[in-house]
Design a protein around this motif. Structure first.
Motif, mmCIF file in Angstrom:
data_model
loop_
_atom_site.group_PDB
_atom_site.id
_atom_site.type_symbol
_atom_site.label_atom_id
_atom_site.label_comp_id
_atom_site.label_asym_id
_atom_site.label_seq_id
_atom_site.Cartn_x
_atom_site.Cartn_y
_atom_site.Cartn_z
ATOM 1 N N LYS A 6 -3.922 -20.833 0.532
ATOM 2 C CA LYS A 6 -3.933 -19.707 -0.420
ATOM 3 C C LYS A 6 -4.976 -18.666 -0.050
ATOM 4 N N LYS A 7 -6.044 -19.097 0.576
ATOM 5 C CA LYS A 7 -7.101 -18.162 0.968
ATOM 6 C C LYS A 7 -6.650 -17.199 2.062
ATOM 7 N N ASP A 8 -5.573 -17.529 2.723
ATOM 8 C CA ASP A 8 -5.075 -16.667 3.791
ATOM 9 C C ASP A 8 -4.010 -15.688 3.311
ATOM 10 N N ILE A 9 -3.812 -15.636 1.988
ATOM 11 C CA ILE A 9 -2.910 -14.636 1.416
ATOM 12 C C ILE A 9 -3.748 -13.482 0.872
ATOM 13 N N ILE A 10 -3.454 -12.285 1.342
ATOM 14 C CA ILE A 10 -4.175 -11.103 0.874
ATOM 15 C C ILE A 10 -3.218 -10.216 0.090
ATOM 16 N N ALA A 11 -3.717 -9.637 -1.032
ATOM 17 C CA ALA A 11 -2.922 -8.722 -1.846
ATOM 18 C C ALA A 11 -3.444 -7.308 -1.667
ATOM 19 N N SER A 12 -2.554 -6.335 -1.696
ATOM 20 C CA SER A 12 -2.971 -4.931 -1.590
ATOM 21 C C SER A 12 -1.926 -4.064 -2.278
ATOM 22 N N PRO A 13 -2.217 -2.771 -2.469
ATOM 23 C CA PRO A 13 -1.184 -1.867 -3.000
ATOM 24 C C PRO A 13 -0.005 -1.777 -2.038
ATOM 25 N N ARG A 14 1.154 -1.436 -2.589
ATOM 26 C CA ARG A 14 2.362 -1.306 -1.766
ATOM 27 C C ARG A 14 2.319 -0.010 -0.955
ATOM 28 N N ILE A 15 3.117 0.010 0.084
ATOM 29 C CA ILE A 15 3.099 1.129 1.020
ATOM 30 C C ILE A 15 4.228 2.109 0.718
ATOM 31 N N GLY A 16 3.902 3.399 0.772
ATOM 32 C CA GLY A 16 4.953 4.428 0.667
ATOM 33 C C GLY A 16 5.534 4.616 -0.709
ATOM 34 N N VAL A 17 4.765 4.291 -1.763
ATOM 35 C CA VAL A 17 5.285 4.416 -3.121
ATOM 36 C C VAL A 17 4.440 5.371 -3.965
ATOM 37 N N ASP A 18 3.882 6.383 -3.335
ATOM 38 C CA ASP A 18 2.998 7.327 -4.028
ATOM 39 C C ASP A 18 3.677 8.009 -5.211
ATOM 40 N N TYR A 19 4.985 8.129 -5.149
ATOM 41 C CA TYR A 19 5.749 8.757 -6.236
ATOM 42 C C TYR A 19 5.668 7.972 -7.541
ATOM 43 N N ALA A 20 5.142 6.745 -7.499
ATOM 44 C CA ALA A 20 5.188 5.852 -8.664
ATOM 45 C C ALA A 20 3.983 5.991 -9.594
ATOM 46 N N GLY A 21 3.159 6.999 -9.390
ATOM 47 C CA GLY A 21 2.012 7.225 -10.276
ATOM 48 C C GLY A 21 1.053 6.051 -10.284
ATOM 49 N N GLU A 22 0.669 5.618 -11.483
ATOM 50 C CA GLU A 22 -0.284 4.519 -11.627
ATOM 51 C C GLU A 22 0.234 3.224 -10.979
ATOM 52 N N ASP A 23 1.537 3.033 -11.038
ATOM 53 C CA ASP A 23 2.104 1.786 -10.504
ATOM 54 C C ASP A 23 1.944 1.679 -8.984
ATOM 55 N N ALA A 24 1.667 2.805 -8.332
ATOM 56 C CA ALA A 24 1.460 2.771 -6.878
ATOM 57 C C ALA A 24 0.205 1.974 -6.528
ATOM 58 N N LYS A 25 -0.679 1.810 -7.510
ATOM 59 C CA LYS A 25 -1.939 1.112 -7.236
ATOM 60 C C LYS A 25 -1.856 -0.405 -7.432
ATOM 61 N N LEU A 26 -0.779 -0.860 -8.036
ATOM 62 C CA LEU A 26 -0.671 -2.294 -8.332
ATOM 63 C C LEU A 26 -0.708 -3.115 -7.035
ATOM 64 N N PRO A 27 -1.408 -4.250 -7.056
ATOM 65 C CA PRO A 27 -1.537 -5.076 -5.840
ATOM 66 C C PRO A 27 -0.339 -5.995 -5.638
ATOM 67 N N TYR A 28 0.794 -5.392 -5.361
ATOM 68 C CA TYR A 28 2.045 -6.157 -5.278
ATOM 69 C C TYR A 28 2.504 -6.396 -3.847
ATOM 70 N N ARG A 29 1.658 -6.033 -2.902
ATOM 71 C CA ARG A 29 1.963 -6.322 -1.495
ATOM 72 C C ARG A 29 1.148 -7.543 -1.081
ATOM 73 N N PHE A 30 1.800 -8.472 -0.402
ATOM 74 C CA PHE A 30 1.114 -9.702 0.020
ATOM 75 C C PHE A 30 1.356 -9.930 1.501
ATOM 76 N N PHE A 31 0.310 -10.330 2.204
ATOM 77 C CA PHE A 31 0.505 -10.625 3.621
ATOM 78 C C PHE A 31 -0.439 -11.724 4.077
ATOM 79 N N ILE A 32 -0.156 -12.272 5.252
ATOM 80 C CA ILE A 32 -0.955 -13.361 5.797
ATOM 81 C C ILE A 32 -2.119 -12.783 6.587
ATOM 82 N N ARG A 33 -3.297 -13.172 6.203
ATOM 83 C CA ARG A 33 -4.526 -12.664 6.810
ATOM 84 C C ARG A 33 -4.506 -12.786 8.334
#
Length: 210
Positions: free
Chosen positions: A169-196
């Motif tokens: 689990k420590k090797d999973i990193i969360a970040s904001p999603r890419i290319g969704v600037d049109y989504a206002g506040e929701d663009a900042k949500l940490p809904y992108r996950f990737f392997i460190r």
DNA sequence: CATAGGATCGCCT
DNA sequence: GGCGATCCTATGT
């Protein structure tokens, strides 16, 4: 390897499912050569799209069109659409009917059929660009929106399976999603996950939150 | 029917 | 880091 079942996809928490898809194996068996054209890769980057309340989602505010209709189907099917006129983006539909949750598969680490992937992408040799980024994933695996949107992920053409790969689990990193600037506040949500540290993860910034 | 714009990529500087 | 490619879809008249 065993295929993920409907009960995996039809759970209510799309963020949890997105995290759990990391490390699983996406497989396609497509094209004239049948099973010989098997291509697969380990999922190393995903983005969750949280249904009608998510302004970044195609189903935001309950939007319903012929393009996104399959998002409203049962969990466990694909949603593939054309982006920028060039790229086919592959999503996994989750939750139950009428709840349009989806998870975009953004990057894979190639496992099988690298020769076929090179052929499909017109590349000469394996490097991380082969399956880095959602457009490249679909191209390498031969997925297109006209043929493969709405297909069951329990089919023999496209499915996701798990092997004995374990992810800390420590090797999973969360970040904001890419290319969704049109989504206002929701663009900042940490809904992108990737392997460190995985070299196939897209984007220049591997921002750490979580 | 016309138009604008997109959950991106790769090449250029 | 900037920009052109490229075409379907959604929306408005």
């Amino acid at each position: 390897m065993k295929k993920l079942t409907l009960s995996f996809y039809q759970r209510p928490d799309v963020l949890k499912i997105a995290r759990e898809l990391l490390g699983k194996v996406l497989v396609t068996k497509l094209g004239p050569e049948g099973y010989r054209d098997e291509t697969s890769g380990r999922i190393v980057e995903v983005e969750a799209y949280n249904g009608v309340v998510d302004k970044a989602s195609h189903a935001s505010g309950g939007r319903r069109t012929s393009r996104n209709e399959v998002m409203y189907g049962e969990g466990g099917i694909s949603y593939v659409y054309l982006c920028y006129g060039i790229h086919h983006l592959f999503n996994v539909v989750t939750n139950r009917q009428e709840t349009p949750h989806a998870i975009l598969i953004r990057a894979l680490e190639p496992i099988k059929g690298i020769d076929v992937m090179l052929e499909r992408t017109g590349k000469k040799e394996l490097d991380t660009s082969l399956t880095k980024g959602p457009g490249n994933v679909s191209k390498a695996l031969g997925i297109s929106f006209k043929q493969h949107s709405g297909l069951s992920l329990l089919s023999k053409e496209i499915f996701i399976a798990e092997d004995d790969f374990k992810l800390n689990k420590k090797d999973i990193i969360a970040s904001p999603r890419i290319g969704v600037d049109y989504a206002g506040e929701d663009a900042k949500l940490p809904y992108r996950f990737f392997i460190r540290g995985n070299p196939f993860v897209s984007g220049s910034r591997q921002v750490n939150s979580r």
